[in-house]
Design a protein around this motif. Structure first.
Motif, PDB file in Angstrom:
ATOM      1  N   UNK A  40      39.621  30.489  78.415  1.00 27.46           N
ATOM      2  CA  UNK A  40      40.564  29.443  77.575  1.00 27.46           C
ATOM      3  C   UNK A  40      41.534  29.852  76.811  1.00 27.46           C
ATOM      4  N   UNK A  41      42.692  29.329  77.078  1.00 24.46           N
ATOM      5  CA  UNK A  41      43.941  29.828  76.591  1.00 24.46           C
ATOM      6  C   UNK A  41      44.494  29.235  75.337  1.00 24.46           C
ATOM      7  N   UNK A  42      44.948  29.976  74.298  1.00 26.07           N
ATOM      8  CA  UNK A  42      45.318  29.383  73.048  1.00 26.07           C
ATOM      9  C   UNK A  42      47.050  29.718  73.167  1.00 26.07           C
ATOM     10  N   UNK A  43      47.853  28.836  72.536  1.00 25.50           N
ATOM     11  CA  UNK A  43      49.189  29.160  72.411  1.00 25.50           C
ATOM     12  C   UNK A  43      49.343  29.048  70.827  1.00 25.50           C
ATOM     13  N   UNK A  44      49.973  30.164  70.293  1.00 23.81           N
ATOM     14  CA  UNK A  44      50.338  30.367  68.857  1.00 23.81           C
ATOM     15  C   UNK A  44      51.833  30.770  68.783  1.00 23.81           C
ATOM     16  N   UNK A  45      52.533  30.017  68.447  1.00 21.85           N
ATOM     17  CA  UNK A  45      53.913  30.264  68.050  1.00 21.85           C
ATOM     18  C   UNK A  45      54.568  30.747  69.367  1.00 21.85           C
ATOM     19  N   UNK A  46      54.241  30.048  70.518  1.00 23.34           N
ATOM     20  CA  UNK A  46      55.109  30.578  71.863  1.00 23.34           C
ATOM     21  C   UNK A  46      54.235  31.746  72.618  1.00 23.34           C
ATOM     22  N   UNK A  47      53.157  32.336  71.907  1.00 24.53           N
ATOM     23  CA  UNK A  47      52.577  33.435  72.582  1.00 24.53           C
ATOM     24  C   UNK A  47      51.289  32.941  73.173  1.00 24.53           C
ATOM     25  N   UNK A  48      50.741  33.128  74.057  1.00 30.10           N
ATOM     26  CA  UNK A  48      49.291  32.998  74.705  1.00 30.10           C
ATOM     27  C   UNK A  48      48.347  33.907  74.624  1.00 30.10           C
ATOM     28  N   UNK A  49      47.192  33.446  74.165  1.00 28.31           N
ATOM     29  CA  UNK A  49      46.154  34.445  73.880  1.00 28.31           C
ATOM     30  C   UNK A  49      45.016  33.940  74.809  1.00 28.31           C
ATOM     31  N   UNK A  50      44.269  34.842  75.716  1.00 34.54           N
ATOM     32  CA  UNK A  50      43.445  34.262  76.612  1.00 34.54           C
ATOM     33  C   UNK A  50      41.922  34.785  75.976  1.00 34.54           C
ATOM     34  N   UNK A  51      41.000  33.857  75.992  1.00 32.03           N
ATOM     35  CA  UNK A  51      39.721  34.134  75.388  1.00 32.03           C
ATOM     36  C   UNK A  51      38.800  34.012  76.464  1.00 32.03           C
ATOM     37  N   UNK A  52      38.284  35.047  76.976  1.00 31.27           N
ATOM     38  CA  UNK A  52      37.182  34.875  78.202  1.00 31.27           C
ATOM     39  C   UNK A  52      35.774  34.350  78.016  1.00 31.27           C
ATOM     40  N   UNK A  53      35.525  34.473  76.624  1.00 28.18           N
ATOM     41  CA  UNK A  53      33.954  34.287  76.376  1.00 28.18           C
ATOM     42  C   UNK A  53      33.966  33.050  75.419  1.00 28.18           C
ATOM     43  N   UNK A  54      34.772  32.045  75.196  1.00 27.87           N
ATOM     44  CA  UNK A  54      35.016  31.161  74.211  1.00 27.87           C
ATOM     45  C   UNK A  54      33.533  30.533  74.052  1.00 27.87           C
ATOM     46  N   UNK A  55      32.983  30.405  75.206  1.00 24.85           N
ATOM     47  CA  UNK A  55      31.630  29.488  75.209  1.00 24.85           C
ATOM     48  C   UNK A  55      30.778  30.157  74.299  1.00 24.85           C
ATOM     49  N   UNK A  56      30.721  31.475  73.874  1.00 25.47           N
ATOM     50  CA  UNK A  56      29.552  31.934  72.975  1.00 25.47           C
ATOM     51  C   UNK A  56      29.772  31.614  71.674  1.00 25.47           C
ATOM     52  N   UNK A  57      30.778  30.843  71.281  1.00 25.16           N
ATOM     53  CA  UNK A  57      30.986  30.250  70.092  1.00 25.16           C
ATOM     54  C   UNK A  57      29.939  28.774  70.112  1.00 25.16           C
ATOM     55  N   UNK A  58      29.636  28.494  70.988  1.00 26.06           N
ATOM     56  CA  UNK A  58      28.584  27.141  71.161  1.00 26.06           C
ATOM     57  C   UNK A  58      27.357  27.810  71.039  1.00 26.06           C
ATOM     58  N   UNK A  59      26.440  27.937  69.971  1.00 26.97           N
ATOM     59  CA  UNK A  59      25.235  28.305  70.000  1.00 26.97           C
ATOM     60  C   UNK A  59      24.231  27.309  70.544  1.00 26.97           C
ATOM     61  N   UNK A  60      24.578  26.130  71.064  1.00 26.56           N
ATOM     62  CA  UNK A  60      23.830  25.213  71.660  1.00 26.56           C
ATOM     63  C   UNK A  60      24.196  25.412  73.234  1.00 26.56           C
ATOM     64  N   UNK A  61      25.146  26.358  73.687  1.00 23.39           N
ATOM     65  CA  UNK A  61      25.133  26.493  75.074  1.00 23.39           C
ATOM     66  C   UNK A  61      24.091  26.918  75.795  1.00 23.39           C
ATOM     67  N   UNK A  62      23.559  26.549  77.017  1.00 20.96           N
ATOM     68  CA  UNK A  62      22.315  27.029  77.425  1.00 20.96           C
ATOM     69  C   UNK A  62      22.542  28.406  78.048  1.00 20.96           C
ATOM     70  N   UNK A  63      23.399  28.859  77.987  1.00 24.71           N
ATOM     71  CA  UNK A  63      23.273  30.534  78.289  1.00 24.71           C
ATOM     72  C   UNK A  63      23.440  31.475  77.259  1.00 24.71           C
ATOM     73  N   UNK A  64      23.373  30.758  75.978  1.00 24.02           N
ATOM     74  CA  UNK A  64      23.696  31.759  74.814  1.00 24.02           C
ATOM     75  C   UNK A  64      22.397  32.381  74.408  1.00 24.02           C
ATOM     76  N   UNK A  65      21.355  31.804  74.315  1.00 19.89           N
ATOM     77  CA  UNK A  65      20.089  32.607  73.876  1.00 19.89           C
ATOM     78  C   UNK A  65      19.491  33.512  74.947  1.00 19.89           C
TER      79      UNK A  65
END
Length: 713
Positions: A40-65
Motif C-alpha cells: 500500500x502506498x501513502x503520500x505524505x507532503x509529496x513523498x511516497x511511502x510503501x507499506x508491504x504488510x499493511x494487511x497486518x493492521x487488520x486483526x480480522x484478516x484470515x491470515x493474521x492469526x
C-alpha cells in the motif's frame, strides 16, 4: 501518591479466539512463514511511502492469526533448542520465586495498604496491615483459569481506609472493570464500572464516593482513548446514573483536545477540587473550583496553569495549592498559589530549582515530602511547615520508586531499591530517620559475587551519557564477554535507574555484562534531557545507545561480535533504529513489545495520544520526525542484520502487535546475514503489566538463551 503521579497512558488490543493458537504444532518448522506481501502506498507532503504488510493492521484478516501462530512455532523451535535454556529457566525461577516484590503502598487512616507479589506467587496481590497484622484483600490469582489469568491493574483506598476501589482485567489487557470493597469485612460491593483502564479515582474525605475517569471509545479502535470523561460515583448507587462532570464540549469555558483526558482530584483537608487535563505529556493543564459546586455539577472552573507552564505534579492542602513547575526551570521547582484565587503569575516559590530533578511530592502532617533524582540516583527531601527544606539521608544509592504519606500522620513510606538490593518498603519518621519496615522480607539471594559500576560515554556532540553495569567480580576486560545493554529514552521517564537485577543475574552468571544506558529522551537530568531526545531530536536517543556500546568496545568490556542490545515498548524505537543505522555494531537485538512502525500510529487505539511525544503525521515537521524513528521503514534489502528477537502479546493495549509483526516480516525478507529473526508471541498476555511471574520467567529464559547463543563464542 499524588494526583498527577497516578496518571497513566495506555491502550488495549484484543483479538478473538486466540486460545486455539496457543500451542505450537507438533512438527517444528525449518523456517519462518513467508508473510503475504500486499503493498500500500501513502503520500505524505509529496513523498511516497510503501507499506508491504499493511494487511497486518487488520486483526480480522484470515491470515493474521495463522501468521502469528506459525511465527511463534518457528521462534519456539529456535528458542527451545539451546540446552542452556533449561539451566537458565531453573535459575530464573529460583531468583524470581525467592523474591517478594512490592509494587505500591498507601497509608490511609490507621491502615497501611500494600500491593506485592509474595514469594512463589504467580501474580501481585493486595494486603492491608492493621494492628500489626497483615490481611489479604484482593487476590486476582483466585480468578485464574487453565487458559486465562486476571491481574490487579490499579487500586486506591479511601482517606480513612474504610473502603477500597480497584480495577481487574484479564490476560494483561489492562481493560479494567472497577470494583469497590468494604475493607473491614472484605465484602465486595455490587457496583461494577467498565472502561476504567485509567480510572484515576480520587475519594471524598468521608469515603462516601469518588471521582473517576471513564473511557468512551470502542476497544481495539483508534478512538479508544479519545474523548474520555470524568464522572462521580456515590458508593451504593447505580453506576449507570453517575453524573458526567467533565467531557469535551460539555463546558464552553473549558475547551480541550480529544486526546486529553479529564481527571478530577480533591484532598481531605480542602474545600476545592482540581481538574487535570492530560495526555502523553508529563505536564498537565490545571483548573480549580469549589468542591461543593463540582459535586452539584455547576462548577465554574478557574484556570491555574496551562501546558506551557509545565506543571508535572500538585498537592492540595486547605487553600494552598502546591505546583511542581518546570517552565524555565528544567529540573523543577515548587510554587504555592491560593486555590481560591489561583494565579501562577503571582505564585510564591517555596523550593527553588537545584541540581536535583524533582519528580513528585506527597503530603504528610509534618510537611511535603519531595521525591527527587540526581542523574538517575534517587533522593528525598522534606519541606517542613516552617518553610525549611531538609535532605533525608537514604541507606544506599538507589531508586525511590514511590513516596506515600497521609496528611494526618507524620512521616512517609517509600519503595527503595538498588541494583543488588531488592525493592523494600522503608519508613521515614518525623525526625528524618529511615528504617526498613519489614513488610517485604529480604530474599535469601547471595549477591556477593557481583559488582556494579557507573560510567559515562561521550556522544558525538560531546554530551556525557551515563550508564550502569552489572557483572561478576571475576570479570575480565578482554573484549570476549557477552554484553546485553538496554535503553529506553522516551516521555521524560527515567526508565533504567537502580532496580534489583533479579532475573538478569542468571545472565550475569554466564559471564555476561549487563548494562543500562540513560539515553536522552528520558528524564535523568530533567526536562532538557527529555527534549534532547524528543520529536525532531529523537535521533539522539539511539545514537546515545550507539555511543555507549562503542565506549564498552573501546574499553575491553565486550566487542561487536558479543554485544546485544535491548529495549521495551518505546525502547523498540531506540533499538530498532540503532539496528538499522549500525547493524555492524551488534550480534543480537531484542525488542520487547516494541514500537517499530510509528508512521502508522493512526491505525491503533494508542496512536493519537502519542502525537506530543513523536509528532503529528498531518504536520510536515511531525511527519519527518515520525519517519526518522520508523525502523520498519528503515530496513534495507540485502543488509547483513544481526540476529533479532521481537516479542508481542496479542492483548497489548499500548503497542499494537502489528508493530513487531511487520518488523519481523520485513527483516526476514531483507536480511542478508543468515542470522535468525524471530517473532515470539504470547497469546495470554499484553504489554507486560499484567503478565504473571511464570510468563515473565519464560520470556526471560527465551531472551537470555537467545542472547547467549548469538554472543557467547
Amino acid at each position: 501518591m499524588s494526583a498527577i503521579a497516578r496518571l497513566v497512558h495506555g491502550t488495549v488490543l484484543t483479538l478473538a479466539a486466540v486460545g486455539a493458537f496457543a500451542a505450537p504444532p507438533a512438527a517444528a518448522p525449518a523456517a519462518p512463514p513467508v508473510a503475504r506481501v500486499e503493498p500500500v502506498t501513502d503520500t505524505h507532503f509529496g513523498e511516497q511511502v510503501v507499506d508491504r504488510y499493511r494487511w497486518m493492521e487488520n486483526d480480522k484478516d484470515p491470515d493474521w492469526l495463522p501468521f502469528l501462530k506459525a511465527q511463534n512455532a518457528y521462534a519456539r523451535s529456535v528458542l527451545d533448542a539451546p540446552p542452556l535454556r533449561a539451566e537458565l529457566l531453573a535459575r530464573i525461577r529460583q531468583l524470581s520465586g525467592d523474591i517478594v516484590a512490592p509494587a505500591e503502598v498507601q497509608r490511609a487512616g490507621s491502615r497501611t495498604f500494600y500491593q506485592q507479589r509474595p514469594a512463589g506467587s504467580n501474580n501481585f496481590k493486595l494486603f492491608v496491615l492493621e494492628n500489626g497484622k497483615s490481611r489479604l484483600l484482593v487476590d486476582p490469582t483466585g480468578l485464574d483459569t487453565a487458559t486465562s489469568h486476571v491481574s490487579l491493574d490499579w487500586w486506591s483506598a479511601s482517606p480513612d481506609g474504610s473502603k477500597l476501589v480497584y480495577g481487574l482485567s484479564k490476560d494483561g489487557s489492562e481493560d479494567s472493570v472497577l470494583q469497590i470493597m468494604d475493607v473491614a469485612s472484605g465484602t465486595i460491593l455490587p457496583e461494577r464500572i467498565p472502561d476504567t483502564q485509567a480510572a484515576q479515582p480520587s475519594w471524598l474525605a468521608d469515603g462516601s464516593g469518588f471521582f473517576y475517569n471513564q473511557l468512551t471509545g470502542k476497544v481495539n479502535t483508534p478512538e479508544r482513548f479519545l474523548d474520555a470523561r470524568a464522572r462521580f460515583h456515590r458508593v451504593g448507587t447505580d453506576p449507570a446514573q453517575d453524573p458526567v462532570l467533565m467531557a469535551r464540549g460539555q463546558d464552553r469555558n473549558v475547551k480541550f483536545e480529544k486526546i486529553q483526558a479529564p481527571t478530577i482530584f480533591t484532598a481531605p483537608h480542602s474545600r476545592h477540587a482540581v481538574l487535570l487535563l492530560g495526555d502523553v505529556r508529563s505536564e498537565k493543564r490545571l483548573l480549580v473550583a469549589p468542591l461543593k459546586d463540582v459535586l452539584k455539577g455547576r462548577a465554574r472552573w478557574k484556570p491555574v496553569a496551562d501546558f506551557a507552564d509545565e506543571v508535572t505534579d500538585i498537592d492540595l492542602h486547605g487553600d494552598d495549592l502546591y505546583l511542581l513547575a518546570n517552565r524555565s526551570h528544567p529540573r523543577g521547582r515548587i510554587l504555592k498559589v491560593k486555590a481560591s484565587a489561583p494565579s501562577i503569575a503571582r505564585a510564591k516559590e517555596v523550593v527553588p530549582e537545584s541540581k536535583l530533578v524533582l519528580q513528585g511530592l506527597t503530603r504528610a502532617r509534618d510537611g511535603l515530602y519531595l521525591r527527587a533524582m540526581d542523574g538517575g540516583i534517587g533522593r528525598v527531601e522534606r519541606l517542613g511547615p516552617d518553610g525549611r527544606l531538609a535532605d533525608v539521608a537514604l541507606p544506599f544509592d538507589g531508586t525511590v520508586r514511590q513516596l506515600a504519606a497521609d496528611p494526618d500522620a507524620p512521616g512517609a513510606l517509600m519503595l527503595l531499591s538498588g541494583w543488588l538490593t531488592p525493592t523494600g518498603v522503608w519508613s521515614i519518621d518525623a525526625a528524618g530517620k529511615v528504617a526498613d519496615t519489614g513488610i517485604t522480607p529480604r530474599p535469601a539471594i547471595d549477591v556477593g559475587a557481583y559488582a556494579t559500576e557507573r560510567r559515562f560515554a561521550t556522544a558525538k556532540d560531546g554530551t556525557r551519557i551515563p550508564y550502569s553495569l552489572i557483572y561478576r567480580k571475576d570479570f575480565k576486560k578482554d573484549g570476549s564477554n557477552p554484553a546485553f545493554i538496554s535503553a529506553y529514552g522516551s516521555y521524560g521517564a527515567a526508565a533504567y535507574t537502580p532496580a534489583f537485577a533479579n532475573r538478569l543475574l542468571a545472565l550475569v552468571d554466564q559471564g555476561a555484562v549487563v548494562g543500562f544506558a540513560n539515553v536522552r529522551g528520558g528524564g535523568e537530568y530533567g526536562r532538557d534531557w527529555h527534549r534532547a531526545g524528543q520529536l525532531a531530536n529523537k535521533p539522539n536517543t539511539w545514537r546515545d545507545l550507539i555511543a555507549v556500546c562503542e565506549d564498552l568496545d573501546a574499553n575491553g568490556y565486550t566487542a561487536p561480535a558479543h554485544t546485544a542490545i535491548g529495549g521495551r515498548s518505546a525502547g523498540g524505537i531506540t533499538v530498532g533504529r540503532a539496528l538499522t543505522e549500525r547493524p555492524d555494531l551488534f550480534a543480537a537485538v531484542v525488542s520487547g513489545v516494541g514500537w517499530h512502525n510509528p508512521l502508522r500510529y493512526v491505525a491503533e487505539q494508542n496512536g493519537y495520544g502519542e502525537e506530543p511525544e513523536w509528532g503529528a503525521i498531518a504536520d510536515p515537521a511531525g511527519y519527518r520526525a515520525l519517519k526518522s524513528i520508523d525502523s520498519y521503514q528503515a530496513v534495507t534489502d540485502g543488509t547483513k542484520y544481526p540476529a533479532v528477537l521481537l516479542t508481542t502479546g496479542v492483548t497489548d493495549p499500548r503497542v499494537a502487535p502489528f508493530h513487531p509483526a511487520k518488523m519481523a516480516a520485513r527483516l526476514q525478507a531483507a536480511t542478508g546475514s543468515g542470522k535468525p529473526v524471530l517473532l515470539r508471541v504470547d497469546f495470554d498476555a499484553g504489554h507486560g503489566m499484567g503478565s504473571t511471574r511464570a510468563q515473565q520467567d519464560e520470556e526471560a529464559a527465551d531472551t537470555y538463551a537467545f542472547i547467549l547463543a548469538q554472543t557467547k563464542r
